[in-house]
Design a protein around this motif. Structure first.
Motif, PDB file in Angstrom:
ATOM      1  N   ILE A 119       0.801  -1.224   0.000  1.00  0.00           N
ATOM      2  CA  ILE A 119       0.000   0.000   0.000  1.00  0.00           C
ATOM      3  C   ILE A 119       0.832   1.272   0.000  1.00  0.00           C
ATOM      4  CG2 ILE A 119      -0.191   0.070   2.519  1.00  0.00           C
ATOM      5  CD1 ILE A 119      -3.062   1.082   2.135  1.00  0.00           C
ATOM      6  N   GLU A 120       2.045   1.227   0.537  1.00  0.00           N
ATOM      7  CA  GLU A 120       2.836   2.454   0.625  1.00  0.00           C
ATOM      8  C   GLU A 120       3.210   3.010  -0.750  1.00  0.00           C
ATOM      9  OE1 GLU A 120       2.632   4.107   3.136  1.00  0.00           O
ATOM     10  OE2 GLU A 120       4.085   3.646   4.698  1.00  0.00           O
ATOM     11  N   ARG A 121       3.225   2.181  -1.777  1.00  0.00           N
ATOM     12  CA  ARG A 121       3.483   2.698  -3.131  1.00  0.00           C
ATOM     13  C   ARG A 121       2.393   3.674  -3.564  1.00  0.00           C
ATOM     14  NH1 ARG A 121       5.732  -1.437  -7.673  1.00  0.00           N
ATOM     15  NH2 ARG A 121       7.164  -2.699  -6.405  1.00  0.00           N
ATOM     16  N   PHE A 122       1.230   3.599  -2.921  1.00  0.00           N
ATOM     17  CA  PHE A 122       0.100   4.433  -3.307  1.00  0.00           C
ATOM     18  C   PHE A 122      -0.081   5.630  -2.383  1.00  0.00           C
ATOM     19  CE2 PHE A 122      -0.400   0.180  -4.910  1.00  0.00           C
ATOM     20  CZ  PHE A 122      -0.799   0.391  -6.230  1.00  0.00           C
ATOM     21  N   ALA A 276       2.761  21.253  -1.767  1.00  0.00           N
ATOM     22  CA  ALA A 276       1.313  21.084  -1.650  1.00  0.00           C
ATOM     23  C   ALA A 276       0.895  20.001  -2.636  1.00  0.00           C
ATOM     24  CB  ALA A 276       0.598  22.397  -1.968  1.00  0.00           C
ATOM     25  N   ILE A 277       0.457  18.872  -2.126  1.00  0.00           N
ATOM     26  CA  ILE A 277       0.055  17.757  -2.981  1.00  0.00           C
ATOM     27  C   ILE A 277      -1.329  17.270  -2.582  1.00  0.00           C
ATOM     28  CG2 ILE A 277       2.410  16.990  -3.468  1.00  0.00           C
ATOM     29  CD1 ILE A 277       2.152  14.940  -1.285  1.00  0.00           C
ATOM     30  N   LYS A 278      -2.052  16.740  -3.538  1.00  0.00           N
ATOM     31  CA  LYS A 278      -3.345  16.138  -3.242  1.00  0.00           C
ATOM     32  C   LYS A 278      -3.122  14.873  -2.419  1.00  0.00           C
ATOM     33  CE  LYS A 278      -5.705  17.926  -7.349  1.00  0.00           C
ATOM     34  NZ  LYS A 278      -6.465  17.592  -8.583  1.00  0.00           N
ATOM     35  N   LYS A 279      -4.057  14.591  -1.500  1.00  0.00           N
ATOM     36  CA  LYS A 279      -3.838  13.490  -0.578  1.00  0.00           C
ATOM     37  C   LYS A 279      -5.031  12.528  -0.529  1.00  0.00           C
ATOM     38  CE  LYS A 279      -0.675  16.196   2.289  1.00  0.00           C
ATOM     39  NZ  LYS A 279      -0.319  16.661   3.657  1.00  0.00           N
ATOM     40  N   PRO A 280      -5.258  11.787  -1.608  1.00  0.00           N
ATOM     41  CA  PRO A 280      -6.295  10.748  -1.554  1.00  0.00           C
ATOM     42  C   PRO A 280      -5.854   9.603  -0.642  1.00  0.00           C
ATOM     43  CG  PRO A 280      -5.048  10.560  -3.583  1.00  0.00           C
ATOM     44  CD  PRO A 280      -4.583  11.821  -2.915  1.00  0.00           C
ATOM     45  N   GLU A 281      -6.808   8.850  -0.131  1.00  0.00           N
ATOM     46  CA  GLU A 281      -6.475   7.724   0.753  1.00  0.00           C
ATOM     47  C   GLU A 281      -5.710   6.664  -0.046  1.00  0.00           C
ATOM     48  OE1 GLU A 281      -8.534   4.338   3.615  1.00  0.00           O
ATOM     49  OE2 GLU A 281      -9.789   5.765   2.531  1.00  0.00           O
ATOM     50  N   PRO A 282      -4.528   6.243   0.429  1.00  0.00           N
ATOM     51  CA  PRO A 282      -3.732   5.250  -0.311  1.00  0.00           C
ATOM     52  C   PRO A 282      -4.484   3.961  -0.623  1.00  0.00           C
ATOM     53  CG  PRO A 282      -2.395   6.286   1.372  1.00  0.00           C
ATOM     54  CD  PRO A 282      -3.799   6.762   1.598  1.00  0.00           C
ATOM     55  N   LEU A 283      -5.280   3.469   0.329  1.00  0.00           N
ATOM     56  CA  LEU A 283      -5.989   2.212   0.093  1.00  0.00           C
ATOM     57  C   LEU A 283      -7.008   2.362  -1.034  1.00  0.00           C
ATOM     58  CD1 LEU A 283      -6.350  -0.718   0.895  1.00  0.00           C
ATOM     59  CD2 LEU A 283      -8.047   0.011   2.582  1.00  0.00           C
ATOM     60  N   GLN A 284      -7.657   3.498  -1.115  1.00  0.00           N
ATOM     61  CA  GLN A 284      -8.606   3.718  -2.199  1.00  0.00           C
ATOM     62  C   GLN A 284      -7.879   3.732  -3.542  1.00  0.00           C
ATOM     63  OE1 GLN A 284     -11.275   7.054  -1.826  1.00  0.00           O
ATOM     64  NE2 GLN A 284     -11.702   7.101  -4.012  1.00  0.00           N
ATOM     65  N   ASN A 299      -2.605  -1.446 -15.786  1.00  0.00           N
ATOM     66  CA  ASN A 299      -2.159  -2.244 -14.642  1.00  0.00           C
ATOM     67  C   ASN A 299      -1.054  -1.509 -13.900  1.00  0.00           C
ATOM     68  OD1 ASN A 299      -1.368  -4.161 -12.779  1.00  0.00           O
ATOM     69  ND2 ASN A 299      -1.538  -5.872 -14.208  1.00  0.00           N
ATOM     70  N   ASP A 300      -1.430  -0.867 -12.797  1.00  0.00           N
ATOM     71  CA  ASP A 300      -0.494  -0.131 -11.951  1.00  0.00           C
ATOM     72  C   ASP A 300      -0.318  -0.841 -10.613  1.00  0.00           C
ATOM     73  OD1 ASP A 300       1.248   1.954 -11.331  1.00  0.00           O
ATOM     74  OD2 ASP A 300      -0.340   3.175 -10.420  1.00  0.00           O
ATOM     75  N   THR A 301      -0.593  -2.142 -10.603  1.00  0.00           N
ATOM     76  CA  THR A 301      -0.508  -2.910  -9.366  1.00  0.00           C
ATOM     77  C   THR A 301       0.924  -3.398  -9.135  1.00  0.00           C
ATOM     78  OG1 THR A 301      -1.067  -4.981 -10.484  1.00  0.00           O
ATOM     79  CG2 THR A 301      -2.898  -3.679  -9.595  1.00  0.00           C
ATOM     80  N   VAL A 302       1.162  -3.954  -7.953  1.00  0.00           N
ATOM     81  CA  VAL A 302       2.460  -4.545  -7.607  1.00  0.00           C
ATOM     82  C   VAL A 302       2.387  -6.031  -7.947  1.00  0.00           C
ATOM     83  CG1 VAL A 302       4.165  -4.934  -5.793  1.00  0.00           C
ATOM     84  CG2 VAL A 302       2.727  -2.869  -5.746  1.00  0.00           C
TER      85      VAL A 302
END
Length: 333
Positions: A119-122, A276-284, A299-302
């Motif tokens: 999840i940290e990649r996101f 200043a960066i947008k901060k969406p929830e990593p899990l989402q 496909n941007d998955t691990v």
């Protein structure tokens, strides 16, 4: 448009987070969950809960998230692979390399999407850091350091701090540096009376000569999640708890001046910028990437292979600590 039918295996700390996000994920319908103990904390909120991954197959799933303890990843993953269900397995991919290889082979035969939940990649701070590194903001990179420490999490009973926490940072380091780790030297300690280590200090060497240092533990009274990359033009620091990214510039350093400056006056602090960066929830973001991979959008998955490589480095760290010596990591043939 028909929604993808989804399920979650495991209703622990991570499983309940997946359930929360999947309930609201566009294009996905959460139809069931599985846990050997049932819905013991009452988080399913009317969702059917069965006792095993096999029982979930009655729901004609399009995708599944496996969020069980590590020692169950292989068993549940194999069920989904053999049934041809697109699957995300929470990290680490499996409890050992042999089981990870078996999973990789099984999913390859099934032809479905399979990935590992790193999840940290996101995390928005990490993604912004990687983008800046790829653009060459730091110039030549010298070192990556990580600190991941905090109180013990009671949910973790089957692995130590290296495979549970350390795999986050080992994966991030290789992803951010875009280089494999070729050697590790680690020290571990046992301070809480558990069978597995709860404290580790890891030094790594990358194929291109970059040095890595990674501190992980379950014995600190505060939570810290920091990634720091040092290069010839300055330093980028990501805090994945707050999703902040900060740049510390080397004062007066311009391209071609490094050798002169380092010998004459060293490095001094220049401008400091917090972006200043947008901060969406990593899990989402992670689950959206999984959904899009299943739909064939991108496909941007691990990948499972990447997850295996992280596990290989983690096991090398544990072996290094046992023999009190550095270990060279052989490439997979």
């Amino acid at each position: 448009m028909k929604k993808l039918k989804a399920a979650v295996v495991g209703l622990g700390q991570m499983g309940r987070k997946h359930i929360r996000v999947l309930r609201e994920l566009e294009g996905v319908e959460l139809v069931a969950a599985a846990d050997l103990k049932g819905d013991y904390d009452g988080i399913a909120l009317g969702l059917p809960v069965v006792s095993s991954a096999e029982d979930l197959l009655d729901y004609n799933l399009d995708l599944c998230v496996i969020a069980t303890p590590t020692n169950n990843h292989f068993e549940s993953g194999l069920v989904m692979a053999e049934a041809g269900v697109n699957t995300m397995i929470e990290k680490p991919i499996a409890s050992n390399l042999a089981l990870s290889d078996s999973l990789i082979n099984s999913f390859a035969s099934s032809g479905v999407i399979a990935c590992v939940g790193h999840i940290e990649r996101f995390n928005p701070a990490i993604r912004a850091m990687r983008e800046r590194l790829l653009k060459g903001q730091l110039g030549r990179i010298f070192q990556i350091s990580t600190r991941r420490q905090g109180p013990f999490v009671e949910r973790v009973r089957d692995v130590g701090v290296v495979k549970d926490l350390g795999t986050h940072d080992l994966d991030l380091a290789m992803w951010l540096m875009d280089e494999p780790i070729i050697s590790v030297a680690a020290n571990t300690a046992y301070r809480m009376g558990r069978e597995d280590e709860d404290l580790a200090s890891i030094s790594t060497m990358f194929e291109n000569g970059i040095i890595g240092n990674h501190l992980v533990n379950w014995v600190s009274p505060f939570k810290e999640r920091v990634v720091q990359v040092v290069g010839e033009k300055g330093c980028l620091v990501a805090d994945t708890v707050t999703a902040d990214l900060t740049f510390w510039a080397n004062e007066g350093l311009v391209s071609g001046d490094w050798d002169v400056l380092i010998h004459s006056r060293g490095v001094s602090e220049g401008d400091v910028v917090r972006y200043a960066i947008k901060k969406p929830e990593p899990l989402q973001v992670e689950l959206e990437a999984f959904r899009d991979a299943v739909l064939g959008i991108q496909n941007d998955t691990v990948s499972l292979e990447e997850g295996r490589n992280v596990l290989k480095v983690a096991e090398a760290c544990l072996d290094s600590a046992k023999i009190n010596s550095a270990i060279t990591i052989e490439k997979k043939v």
